[in-house]
Design a protein around this motif. Structure first.
Motif, PDB file in Angstrom:
ATOM      1  N   CYS A  40       0.835  -1.211   0.000  1.00  0.00           N
ATOM      2  CA  CYS A  40       0.000   0.000   0.000  1.00  0.00           C
ATOM      3  C   CYS A  40       0.862   1.250   0.000  1.00  0.00           C
ATOM      4  CB  CYS A  40      -0.931  -0.004   1.218  1.00  0.00           C
ATOM      5  SG  CYS A  40      -2.205  -1.274   1.178  1.00  0.00           S
ATOM      6  N   LEU A  41       1.962   1.201   0.765  1.00  0.00           N
ATOM      7  CA  LEU A  41       2.877   2.342   0.815  1.00  0.00           C
ATOM      8  C   LEU A  41       3.512   2.579  -0.549  1.00  0.00           C
ATOM      9  CD1 LEU A  41       4.239   4.498   2.593  1.00  0.00           C
ATOM     10  CD2 LEU A  41       6.051   2.827   3.060  1.00  0.00           C
ATOM     11  N   LEU A  42       3.898   1.497  -1.223  1.00  0.00           N
ATOM     12  CA  LEU A  42       4.489   1.613  -2.553  1.00  0.00           C
ATOM     13  C   LEU A  42       3.509   2.247  -3.537  1.00  0.00           C
ATOM     14  CD1 LEU A  42       6.644   0.845  -4.770  1.00  0.00           C
ATOM     15  CD2 LEU A  42       5.332  -1.262  -5.053  1.00  0.00           C
ATOM     16  N   CYS A  43       2.282   1.734  -3.570  1.00  0.00           N
ATOM     17  CA  CYS A  43       1.285   2.242  -4.513  1.00  0.00           C
ATOM     18  C   CYS A  43       0.947   3.707  -4.246  1.00  0.00           C
ATOM     19  CB  CYS A  43       0.015   1.389  -4.436  1.00  0.00           C
ATOM     20  SG  CYS A  43       0.225  -0.311  -5.019  1.00  0.00           S
ATOM     21  N   ALA A  44       0.735   4.031  -2.975  1.00  0.00           N
ATOM     22  CA  ALA A  44       0.374   5.399  -2.617  1.00  0.00           C
ATOM     23  C   ALA A  44       1.526   6.366  -2.869  1.00  0.00           C
ATOM     24  CB  ALA A  44      -0.060   5.451  -1.148  1.00  0.00           C
ATOM     25  N   MET A  72       4.284   2.820 -23.349  1.00  0.00           N
ATOM     26  CA  MET A  72       3.789   2.365 -22.060  1.00  0.00           C
ATOM     27  C   MET A  72       2.584   1.453 -22.225  1.00  0.00           C
ATOM     28  SD  MET A  72       5.973   3.496 -20.049  1.00  0.00           S
ATOM     29  CE  MET A  72       5.179   2.816 -18.601  1.00  0.00           C
ATOM     30  N   ALA A  73       1.749   1.736 -23.219  1.00  0.00           N
ATOM     31  CA  ALA A  73       0.571   0.900 -23.458  1.00  0.00           C
ATOM     32  C   ALA A  73       0.983  -0.511 -23.868  1.00  0.00           C
ATOM     33  CB  ALA A  73      -0.307   1.535 -24.536  1.00  0.00           C
ATOM     34  N   LEU A  74       1.980  -0.614 -24.738  1.00  0.00           N
ATOM     35  CA  LEU A  74       2.445  -1.929 -25.190  1.00  0.00           C
ATOM     36  C   LEU A  74       3.090  -2.713 -24.048  1.00  0.00           C
ATOM     37  CD1 LEU A  74       3.925  -1.001 -28.691  1.00  0.00           C
ATOM     38  CD2 LEU A  74       1.778  -2.188 -28.194  1.00  0.00           C
ATOM     39  N   ALA A  75       3.933  -2.032 -23.278  1.00  0.00           N
ATOM     40  CA  ALA A  75       4.597  -2.693 -22.154  1.00  0.00           C
ATOM     41  C   ALA A  75       3.573  -3.118 -21.105  1.00  0.00           C
ATOM     42  CB  ALA A  75       5.640  -1.757 -21.534  1.00  0.00           C
ATOM     43  N   GLY A  76       2.620  -2.234 -20.835  1.00  0.00           N
ATOM     44  CA  GLY A  76       1.592  -2.547 -19.851  1.00  0.00           C
ATOM     45  C   GLY A  76       0.710  -3.699 -20.298  1.00  0.00           C
ATOM     46  N   THR A 110       6.592  -9.221  -4.329  1.00  0.00           N
ATOM     47  CA  THR A 110       5.315  -8.505  -4.210  1.00  0.00           C
ATOM     48  C   THR A 110       5.470  -7.047  -4.613  1.00  0.00           C
ATOM     49  OG1 THR A 110       4.573  -9.966  -2.420  1.00  0.00           O
ATOM     50  CG2 THR A 110       3.466  -7.837  -2.622  1.00  0.00           C
ATOM     51  N   LEU A 111       6.535  -6.418  -4.134  1.00  0.00           N
ATOM     52  CA  LEU A 111       6.758  -5.007  -4.458  1.00  0.00           C
ATOM     53  C   LEU A 111       7.094  -4.807  -5.929  1.00  0.00           C
ATOM     54  CD1 LEU A 111       8.724  -3.732  -1.319  1.00  0.00           C
ATOM     55  CD2 LEU A 111       6.281  -3.536  -1.831  1.00  0.00           C
ATOM     56  N   MET A 112       7.841  -5.741  -6.499  1.00  0.00           N
ATOM     57  CA  MET A 112       8.163  -5.637  -7.925  1.00  0.00           C
ATOM     58  C   MET A 112       6.900  -5.749  -8.778  1.00  0.00           C
ATOM     59  SD  MET A 112      11.724  -7.801  -8.261  1.00  0.00           S
ATOM     60  CE  MET A 112      11.703  -7.679 -10.054  1.00  0.00           C
ATOM     61  N   THR A 113       6.016  -6.657  -8.392  1.00  0.00           N
ATOM     62  CA  THR A 113       4.755  -6.807  -9.120  1.00  0.00           C
ATOM     63  C   THR A 113       3.886  -5.561  -8.950  1.00  0.00           C
ATOM     64  OG1 THR A 113       4.807  -9.203  -8.752  1.00  0.00           O
ATOM     65  CG2 THR A 113       2.695  -8.247  -9.424  1.00  0.00           C
ATOM     66  N   GLY A 114       3.831  -5.052  -7.722  1.00  0.00           N
ATOM     67  CA  GLY A 114       3.059  -3.840  -7.455  1.00  0.00           C
ATOM     68  C   GLY A 114       3.596  -2.649  -8.238  1.00  0.00           C
ATOM     69  N   ALA A 115       4.925  -2.550  -8.324  1.00  0.00           N
ATOM     70  CA  ALA A 115       5.542  -1.453  -9.081  1.00  0.00           C
ATOM     71  C   ALA A 115       5.218  -1.566 -10.565  1.00  0.00           C
ATOM     72  CB  ALA A 115       7.057  -1.466  -8.871  1.00  0.00           C
ATOM     73  N   ALA A 116       5.222  -2.806 -11.069  1.00  0.00           N
ATOM     74  CA  ALA A 116       4.896  -3.013 -12.491  1.00  0.00           C
ATOM     75  C   ALA A 116       3.456  -2.609 -12.773  1.00  0.00           C
ATOM     76  CB  ALA A 116       5.119  -4.476 -12.864  1.00  0.00           C
ATOM     77  N   PHE A 117       2.533  -2.987 -11.876  1.00  0.00           N
ATOM     78  CA  PHE A 117       1.134  -2.618 -12.063  1.00  0.00           C
ATOM     79  C   PHE A 117       0.965  -1.101 -12.065  1.00  0.00           C
ATOM     80  CE2 PHE A 117      -0.312  -6.923 -10.518  1.00  0.00           C
ATOM     81  CZ  PHE A 117      -0.943  -7.261 -11.705  1.00  0.00           C
ATOM     82  N   TRP A 119       3.664   1.458 -12.602  1.00  0.00           N
ATOM     83  CA  TRP A 119       4.455   2.229 -13.549  1.00  0.00           C
ATOM     84  C   TRP A 119       4.321   1.772 -14.995  1.00  0.00           C
ATOM     85  CZ3 TRP A 119       6.547   6.680 -11.906  1.00  0.00           C
ATOM     86  CH2 TRP A 119       6.652   6.859 -10.516  1.00  0.00           C
ATOM     87  N   LEU A 120       3.762   0.568 -15.219  1.00  0.00           N
ATOM     88  CA  LEU A 120       3.543   0.109 -16.597  1.00  0.00           C
ATOM     89  C   LEU A 120       2.104   0.324 -17.041  1.00  0.00           C
ATOM     90  CD1 LEU A 120       5.603  -3.224 -16.774  1.00  0.00           C
ATOM     91  CD2 LEU A 120       6.190  -0.971 -17.709  1.00  0.00           C
ATOM     92  N   ASN A 121       1.359   1.051 -16.250  1.00  0.00           N
ATOM     93  CA  ASN A 121      -0.035   1.342 -16.575  1.00  0.00           C
ATOM     94  C   ASN A 121      -0.141   2.751 -17.157  1.00  0.00           C
ATOM     95  OD1 ASN A 121      -2.783   1.693 -16.738  1.00  0.00           O
ATOM     96  ND2 ASN A 121      -3.129   1.699 -14.521  1.00  0.00           N
ATOM     97  N   PRO A 122      -0.337   2.861 -18.456  1.00  0.00           N
ATOM     98  CA  PRO A 122      -0.399   4.203 -19.067  1.00  0.00           C
ATOM     99  C   PRO A 122      -1.545   5.054 -18.546  1.00  0.00           C
ATOM    100  CG  PRO A 122      -1.101   2.527 -20.630  1.00  0.00           C
ATOM    101  CD  PRO A 122      -0.514   1.795 -19.461  1.00  0.00           C
ATOM    102  N   HIS A 123      -2.597   4.408 -18.039  1.00  0.00           N
ATOM    103  CA  HIS A 123      -3.731   5.174 -17.525  1.00  0.00           C
ATOM    104  C   HIS A 123      -3.365   5.961 -16.274  1.00  0.00           C
ATOM    105  CE1 HIS A 123      -6.677   3.767 -20.364  1.00  0.00           C
ATOM    106  NE2 HIS A 123      -6.300   2.518 -20.161  1.00  0.00           N
TER     107      HIS A 123
END
Length: 201
Positions: A40-44, A72-76, A110-117, A119-123
């Motif tokens: 949660c801290l990472l996302c926020a 970013m759209a392609l990577a995401g 977990t943090l790596m996955t959260g970061a990908a969700f 920073w790889l989300n163009p929205h």
């Protein structure tokens, strides 16, 4: 000042409220009660960085690099397709012994996955750098603009920590492998739907 803060809070909260890949991942970790605080801290914090950049006018860089949203759209989309497939595979296998015991991956994974969700989300760039950044330009007074930005940042912290720790309220109905299988199928569908949306963007 308070009105600017409240408007920033409402704007940020409304943008982040929609069910997305990042929210689904936080919800899943919250249900397992694993690495919830740090995720949660990472996302926020990530949101806070992007919102701050948007308010400071970082959206000009996107205008300078028009290829950025497409990249970013392609990577995401690629990431969402892979993660969605992982959830479908987990549902197919149906082995949730570790999940029911409240065990998940390592904190780093977990943090790596959260970061990908995040920073790889163009929205997220559209919402923070684009929309919030654009709305903030309506405030000519620096104090009011700052209050607006702080309100948007606070909304992210409130939302993610509420989602992560509030997920445990669903724990009573997540005591069987069948419940987790259904959740993983739903998450997989959400991931692939979002990937399709990005590829059609």
């Amino acid at each position: 000042m308070f009105a600017s803060f409240a408007f920033g809070f409402a704007t940020g909260f409304s943008l982040i409220l929609a069910i997305g890949a990042q929210n689904a991942f936080v919800l899943r970790q919250g249900l397992m009660r694993q690495h919830v605080f740090w995720l949660c801290l990472l996302c926020a914090t990530s949101d806070a960085i992007l919102i701050t950049a948007g308010v400071l006018g970082f959206s000009a860089i996107v205008a300078f690099a028009p290829w950025f949203p497409t990249a970013m759209a392609l990577a995401g989309a690629a990431f969402l397709i892979v993660y969605g497939a992982m959830r479908f595979l987990a549902a197919y296998r149906g082995d949730y012994a570790m999940t029911l015991e409240g065990k998940s991956g390592t904190l780093a994974a977990t943090l790596m996955t959260g970061a990908a969700f995040t920073w790889l989300n163009p929205h997220v760039y559209l919402d923070t750098l684009g929309l919030i950044g654009a709305i903030s330009t309506a405030y000519e007074d620096v104090a009011q603009k700052t209050a607006f930005g702080i309100g948007a940042v606070v909304s992210s912290f409130v939302f993610f920590f509420s989602l992560g720790y509030g997920a445990r309220l669903l724990a009573p109905i997540m005591q069987s492998a069948r419940s987790w299988r259904i959740l993983d199928v739903i998450i997989g569908v959400v991931m692939w739907a979002l990937a399709a949306k990005l590829l059609l963007f």
